[in-house]
Design an enzyme around this catalytic site. Structure first.
Site, PDB file in Angstrom:
ATOM      1  N   PHE A 125       0.896  -1.084   0.054  1.00  0.00           N
ATOM      2  CA  PHE A 125      -0.027  -0.064   0.125  1.00  0.00           C
ATOM      3  C   PHE A 125       0.860   1.331   0.067  1.00  0.00           C
ATOM      4  O   PHE A 125       1.990   1.180   0.558  1.00  0.00           O
ATOM      5  CB  PHE A 125      -0.962  -0.076   1.330  1.00  0.00           C
ATOM      6  CG  PHE A 125      -1.707   1.009   1.436  1.00  0.00           C
ATOM      7  CD1 PHE A 125      -3.001   1.287   1.081  1.00  0.00           C
ATOM      8  CD2 PHE A 125      -1.159   2.163   2.522  1.00  0.00           C
ATOM      9  CE1 PHE A 125      -3.620   2.701   1.116  1.00  0.00           C
ATOM     10  CE2 PHE A 125      -2.028   3.175   2.425  1.00  0.00           C
ATOM     11  CZ  PHE A 125      -3.268   3.607   2.083  1.00  0.00           C
ATOM     12  N   GLU A 129       5.050  10.092  -0.076  1.00  0.00           N
ATOM     13  CA  GLU A 129       5.620  10.523  -1.241  1.00  0.00           C
ATOM     14  C   GLU A 129       7.085  11.427  -0.768  1.00  0.00           C
ATOM     15  O   GLU A 129       6.841  11.923   0.603  1.00  0.00           O
ATOM     16  CB  GLU A 129       4.927  11.519  -2.151  1.00  0.00           C
ATOM     17  CG  GLU A 129       3.921  10.725  -2.775  1.00  0.00           C
ATOM     18  CD  GLU A 129       3.070  11.720  -3.754  1.00  0.00           C
ATOM     19  OE1 GLU A 129       3.290  12.927  -3.845  1.00  0.00           O
ATOM     20  OE2 GLU A 129       2.104  11.113  -4.402  1.00  0.00           O
ATOM     21  N   PRO A 130       8.021  11.428  -1.493  1.00  0.00           N
ATOM     22  CA  PRO A 130       9.262  12.266  -0.925  1.00  0.00           C
ATOM     23  C   PRO A 130       8.815  13.593  -0.378  1.00  0.00           C
ATOM     24  O   PRO A 130       9.295  14.261   0.535  1.00  0.00           O
ATOM     25  CB  PRO A 130      10.099  12.282  -2.053  1.00  0.00           C
ATOM     26  CG  PRO A 130       9.678  11.254  -2.889  1.00  0.00           C
ATOM     27  CD  PRO A 130       8.174  10.827  -2.819  1.00  0.00           C
ATOM     28  N   GLY A 133       4.385  13.734   3.486  1.00  0.00           N
ATOM     29  CA  GLY A 133       4.213  12.701   4.463  1.00  0.00           C
ATOM     30  C   GLY A 133       2.966  12.229   4.835  1.00  0.00           C
ATOM     31  O   GLY A 133       2.163  11.322   4.147  1.00  0.00           O
ATOM     32  N   SER A 134       2.783  13.149   5.858  1.00  0.00           N
ATOM     33  CA  SER A 134       1.242  12.837   6.385  1.00  0.00           C
ATOM     34  C   SER A 134       0.146  13.576   5.859  1.00  0.00           C
ATOM     35  O   SER A 134      -0.837  13.474   6.153  1.00  0.00           O
ATOM     36  CB  SER A 134       1.383  13.261   7.976  1.00  0.00           C
ATOM     37  OG  SER A 134       2.346  12.310   8.785  1.00  0.00           O
ATOM     38  N   PHE A 364       5.653   5.842  11.269  1.00  0.00           N
ATOM     39  CA  PHE A 364       4.792   5.482   9.866  1.00  0.00           C
ATOM     40  C   PHE A 364       3.256   5.234  10.502  1.00  0.00           C
ATOM     41  O   PHE A 364       3.033   5.356  11.337  1.00  0.00           O
ATOM     42  CB  PHE A 364       5.512   4.348   9.372  1.00  0.00           C
ATOM     43  CG  PHE A 364       5.355   3.146   9.835  1.00  0.00           C
ATOM     44  CD1 PHE A 364       4.778   2.800  11.195  1.00  0.00           C
ATOM     45  CD2 PHE A 364       6.271   1.897   9.518  1.00  0.00           C
ATOM     46  CE1 PHE A 364       4.703   1.414  11.702  1.00  0.00           C
ATOM     47  CE2 PHE A 364       5.952   0.687   9.992  1.00  0.00           C
ATOM     48  CZ  PHE A 364       5.524   0.342  11.194  1.00  0.00           C
ATOM     49  N   GLU A 365       2.504   5.237   9.363  1.00  0.00           N
ATOM     50  CA  GLU A 365       1.060   5.314   8.971  1.00  0.00           C
ATOM     51  C   GLU A 365       0.474   6.365   9.902  1.00  0.00           C
ATOM     52  O   GLU A 365      -0.496   6.394  10.744  1.00  0.00           O
ATOM     53  CB  GLU A 365       0.596   4.024   9.822  1.00  0.00           C
ATOM     54  CG  GLU A 365       1.047   2.741   9.107  1.00  0.00           C
ATOM     55  CD  GLU A 365       0.314   1.464   9.174  1.00  0.00           C
ATOM     56  OE1 GLU A 365      -1.163   1.458   9.829  1.00  0.00           O
ATOM     57  OE2 GLU A 365       0.598   0.485   9.113  1.00  0.00           O
ATOM     58  N   ASN A 368       3.182  10.625  14.915  1.00  0.00           N
ATOM     59  CA  ASN A 368       2.172  10.656  16.158  1.00  0.00           C
ATOM     60  C   ASN A 368       1.720  12.258  16.468  1.00  0.00           C
ATOM     61  O   ASN A 368       0.681  12.259  16.850  1.00  0.00           O
ATOM     62  CB  ASN A 368       2.829  10.215  17.438  1.00  0.00           C
ATOM     63  CG  ASN A 368       2.669   8.585  17.418  1.00  0.00           C
ATOM     64  OD1 ASN A 368       2.270   7.866  16.382  1.00  0.00           O
ATOM     65  ND2 ASN A 368       3.023   8.112  18.475  1.00  0.00           N
ATOM     66  N   ASP A 369       2.620  13.072  15.948  1.00  0.00           N
ATOM     67  CA  ASP A 369       2.408  14.354  16.400  1.00  0.00           C
ATOM     68  C   ASP A 369       1.032  15.019  15.352  1.00  0.00           C
ATOM     69  O   ASP A 369       0.396  15.725  15.986  1.00  0.00           O
ATOM     70  CB  ASP A 369       3.597  15.265  15.958  1.00  0.00           C
ATOM     71  CG  ASP A 369       4.617  15.071  17.252  1.00  0.00           C
ATOM     72  OD1 ASP A 369       4.316  14.947  18.398  1.00  0.00           O
ATOM     73  OD2 ASP A 369       5.902  15.156  16.973  1.00  0.00           O
TER      74      ASP A 369
END
Lengths: 490, 83
Positions: A125, A129-130, A133-134, A364-365, A368-369
């Site tokens: 999945f 991308e570079p 991120g989030s 990842f995913e 957290n912040d």
């Protein structure tokens, strides 16, 4: 440590978990996987033979059709033995296949699900991308219509299972597709698609046995039937898929923490200092009890999350579970290592590997912040529509008072104040974990569970107090950083 | 009849949703038609409150689910401000 439990398909799932644990004890060597930076193909084939790649896939296509909660139990067991294996399987069951299962057409199901269920084809999945991120709204990989085909250009990064996946669910920007000006869509991509290439393997701090690669779309062409779900509605589908992924990842954190606590309990019971086992010292007892309490709450929150049927509730719970369990796994692994003294720093003990493996779960995913800010937003909205009454538990009232104070001071501007929302999110995850732990303890009524829940509630109260001390004034941070010297405008 | 306020609100909505500005209609629902979630709806309303300099609280926007209701909210609070 006790494992996660569910009410559904108990016998079937229990048997599967026993088989899985036996297989892992026999075949999975975490240190060897870490050293080789690869999971042996015999292990993946063995997991496939056990049916683990089909746990959440429909029975009609060769899967077991089990629930998210049951899949969490599988991932939790795997993570006790090896986090790379748990991440590879968990990614397949959650982010990798959830979109296809829920939003795929019958033709798409028939084409890919049988091989995915058997493990002959592993799923991956990709959203990151570079340059994004989030922030899913900033995707630059773009698909455009070209007759009956789609042309895709762009680059993706940090794709778990990338090197050996047979199917990728990829989030791309699709301006204009489905009438959506800035819409995103999901695509199903195969490694052999023209113009598509899997990039080199990344070298990582932990989870070395799992594959992490980039993806390159160099004017790739895909048939239009590779669109998954409604074109332009990717954001909505992603919310559901990401919720599953975060919940399964949280279960993996529980497994890593359980391994570390087992190690700490065994070591402190056996290691003698000052004429007594370490575990006989009150200072050690408190630390062990707090580790167990944190793990108890982590498991309770994962199970409470996996039980959410409503998509919005699942999304909010999965935010809290992901943050709470990843932070908890890091805390538990570090403390367990500390309780081993110098021995903990030696790779043979296995704790150094857990510390390295769980570190990325805070990143990842969804970092957290970022997720805590989203959780703070969700909590404000929840309290606006469902106010907490005077008879609610003190912890809920304390959280509601904090949220109300933020809103009364900042009104709707609070939704554009990330630091304050972050503080509210930090308090919220603890309150949700405490609620889940209390419910779990009241369900079993075991004295140990009631004591663990009590410890969690104490920590949750402290967390709310700490968060409520936050102020909107950021001047001291800006002054301390010397932002002008860095050329950054506040 | 489309007013300047309607156009400003729709322009702001278009900054946040995957729908072309010209395709945004008053009867559309923020969530089901425009793909917003509860959080992005609040971000929108926060942007509107800032852009129009309105003192709006969460309790005032609980029933705002459509583009028309968003426009109406802005008009009501502008009238309150002017009063």
């Amino acid at each position: 440590m006790q494992a996660l439990t569910t009410d559904t398909d108990g016998g079937v799932v229990d048997a599967l978990l026993e088989q899985t644990a036996r297989f892992c004890a026999r075949e999975v060597d975490a240190r060897a996987i870490d050293a080789a930076a690869q999971i042996p193909s015999a292990v993946l084939e063995g997991l496939g033979a056990l049916g683990l790649f089909g746990v959440t896939l429909p029975e009609a296509h060769g899967g077991a059709g089990l629930s998210l909660a049951d899949a969490c139990r599988v991932v939790e067991v795997l993570a006790r033995f090896d986090r790379s294996v748990a991440v590879s399987v968990g990614l397949h069951l959650g982010l990798g296949t959830r979109g296809l299962v829920r939003y795929g057409t019958p033709a798409q199901h028939a084409r890919w699900l049988p091989a995915l269920a058997s493990g002959a084809c592993v799923a991956a999945f990709s959203t990151t991308e570079p340059g994004a991120g989030s922030d899913l709204s900033a995707l630059r990989t773009t698909a455009t219509e070209d007759g009956e085909r789609l042309r895709v250009s762009g680059e993706k990064s940090y794709v778990t299972n990338g090197a050996f996946a047979g199917l990728f669910t990829v989030a791309v920007s699709t301006p204009g597709l489905g009438g959506a000006q800035r819409g995103q869509s999901l695509l199903l991509v195969e490694p052999t698609d023209a113009g598509f290439a899997v990039q080199r393997e990344e070298h990582k701090l932990g989870l070395k046995g799992s594959s992490t690669t980039g993806l390159l779309f160099d004017d790739a062409t895909l048939p239009r039937d590779r669109l998954l779900g409604e074109p332009g509605q990717g954001a909505r589908m992603l919310q559901h898929i990401l919720s599953w992924g975060r919940t399964l990842m949280s279960a993996g954190c529980c497994g890593g923490a359980a391994f570390a606590i087992d190690k700490a309990l065994a070591h402190t019971a056996q290691r003698t200092q000052f004429g007594r086992p370490l575990a006989a010292l009150d200072v050690v007892q408190e630390r062990l009890a707090r580790l167990r309490a944190r793990h108890f709450a982590m498991e309770a929150l994962v199970m409470a999350t996996a039980a959410q049927a409503d998509d919005d509730a699942l999304a909010t719970h999965s935010l809290a579970a992901k943050v709470f369990c990843s932070e908890g796994a890091g805390f538990v692994a570090d403390e367990a290592l500390q309780l081993h003294g110098a021995l903990g720093f030696i790779e043979d003990t296995g704790l150094a590997l857990v510390v390295r493996d769980v570190r990325v779960t805070r990143i990842f995913e969804g970092a957290n912040d970022v997720l805590l800010t989203h959780l703070g937003q969700s909590e404000l909205l929840r309290l606006a529509t469902k106010p907490v009454d005077a008879g609610a538990p003190a912890l809920d009232r304390a959280l509601a008072d904090f949220a109300r104070a933020l809103h009364d001071t900042h009104r709707l501007r609070i939704f554009r104040a990330p630091r304050l929302l972050h503080a509210l999110g930090a308090a919220t995850q603890w309150v949700m974990a405490s609620r889940a732990a209390t419910a779990r303890a009241h369900h079993t009524m075991q004295p140990t569970h009631l004591a663990l829940a009590q410890l969690v509630e104490q920590e949750a109260r402290s967390a709310v107090s700490r968060a409520a001390a936050v102020t909107a004034d950021a001047a001291v941070f800006q002054q301390a950083l010397g932002l002008e010297r860095l050329g950054v405008t506040p | 009849m489309t007013t300047d306020i309607d156009a400003r609100v729709i322009h702001l909505i278009a900054q946040l949703v995957p729908v072309k500005e010209k395709d945004i209609k008053p009867e559309q629902r923020l969530r089901d038609d425009l793909g917003m979630d509860s959080v992005s709806s609040m971000e929108l309303l926060s942007m509107l409150a800032e852009d129009f300099e309105l003192d709006v609280g969460i309790e005032d926007v609980a029933d705002v689910h459509t583009v028309a209701a968003t426009i109406e909210l802005v008009k009501v609070f502008l009238a309150k401000k002017a009063a």
